[in-house]
Design a protein around this motif. Structure first.
Motif, PDB file in Angstrom:
ATOM      1  N   SER A 112      -4.365  -3.717   6.322  1.00 27.55           N
ATOM      2  CA  SER A 112      -4.828  -4.958   5.713  1.00 27.55           C
ATOM      3  C   SER A 112      -3.708  -5.982   5.563  1.00 27.55           C
ATOM      4  O   SER A 112      -2.524  -5.637   5.445  1.00 27.55           O
ATOM      5  CB  SER A 112      -5.456  -4.682   4.344  1.00 27.55           C
TER       6      SER A 112
ATOM      7  N   TYR B 113      -1.944  -5.380   2.298  1.00 29.08           N
ATOM      8  CA  TYR B 113      -0.970  -4.287   2.371  1.00 29.08           C
ATOM      9  C   TYR B 113       0.299  -4.763   3.080  1.00 29.08           C
ATOM     10  O   TYR B 113       1.409  -4.464   2.648  1.00 29.08           O
ATOM     11  CB  TYR B 113      -1.585  -3.095   3.111  1.00 29.08           C
TER      12      TYR B 113
ATOM     13  N   LYS C 266     -14.716  -2.318   2.534  1.00 27.86           N
ATOM     14  CA  LYS C 266     -13.350  -1.851   2.782  1.00 27.86           C
ATOM     15  C   LYS C 266     -12.342  -2.732   2.045  1.00 27.86           C
ATOM     16  O   LYS C 266     -11.352  -2.239   1.529  1.00 27.86           O
ATOM     17  CB  LYS C 266     -13.076  -1.865   4.287  1.00 27.86           C
ATOM     18  N   ARG C 267     -12.588  -4.016   2.020  1.00 29.54           N
ATOM     19  CA  ARG C 267     -11.720  -5.010   1.380  1.00 29.54           C
ATOM     20  C   ARG C 267     -10.279  -4.844   1.815  1.00 29.54           C
ATOM     21  O   ARG C 267      -9.984  -5.001   2.987  1.00 29.54           O
ATOM     22  CB  ARG C 267     -11.879  -4.979  -0.130  1.00 29.54           C
TER      23      ARG C 267
ATOM     24  N   GLU D  73      -8.349  -2.133   1.742  1.00 26.77           N
ATOM     25  CA  GLU D  73      -7.933  -0.779   2.119  1.00 26.77           C
ATOM     26  C   GLU D  73      -7.503  -0.754   3.581  1.00 26.77           C
ATOM     27  O   GLU D  73      -7.928  -1.570   4.387  1.00 26.77           O
ATOM     28  CB  GLU D  73      -9.085   0.210   1.932  1.00 26.77           C
ATOM     29  N   CYS D  74      -6.666   0.218   3.927  1.00 30.08           N
ATOM     30  CA  CYS D  74      -6.224   0.400   5.307  1.00 30.08           C
ATOM     31  C   CYS D  74      -6.981   1.574   5.913  1.00 30.08           C
ATOM     32  O   CYS D  74      -7.208   2.587   5.249  1.00 30.08           O
ATOM     33  CB  CYS D  74      -4.725   0.676   5.360  1.00 30.08           C
ATOM     34  N   SER D  75      -7.365   1.437   7.169  1.00 31.02           N
ATOM     35  CA  SER D  75      -8.086   2.518   7.838  1.00 31.02           C
ATOM     36  C   SER D  75      -7.182   3.342   8.749  1.00 31.02           C
ATOM     37  O   SER D  75      -7.622   4.357   9.287  1.00 31.02           O
ATOM     38  CB  SER D  75      -9.277   1.964   8.621  1.00 31.02           C
TER      39      SER D  75
END
Length: 66
Positions: A17, A20, A48-49, A51-53
């Motif tokens: 993100s 992040y 998800k906003r 957050e990192c995937s």
């Protein structure tokens, strides 16, 4: 950008993100790299906003392969 007028459409998602990246001093050219993007259904991206995937290590591998 999806401004709420296409709730059933797709949105471009930054897997690491932007938030992040900002908080962890990750260079802009890494966060903005196309290898950091994927298309997600708008509702899934909204949930998800920030957050990192993926991890930063995974992103760097994706960039190297790019």
């Amino acid at each position: 950008p999806n401004r709420g007028n296409n709730p059933n459409g797709v949105s471009r998602d930054h897997m690491i993100s932007i938030d992040y990246g900002w908080k962890n001093n990750i260079p802009t050219e890494i966060i903005s790299h196309p290898a950091n993007c994927e298309l997600l259904p708008h509702a899934q991206n909204w949930h998800k906003r920030a957050e990192c995937s993926i991890t930063i290590e995974q992103l760097l591998e994706r960039i190297e392969k790019w």
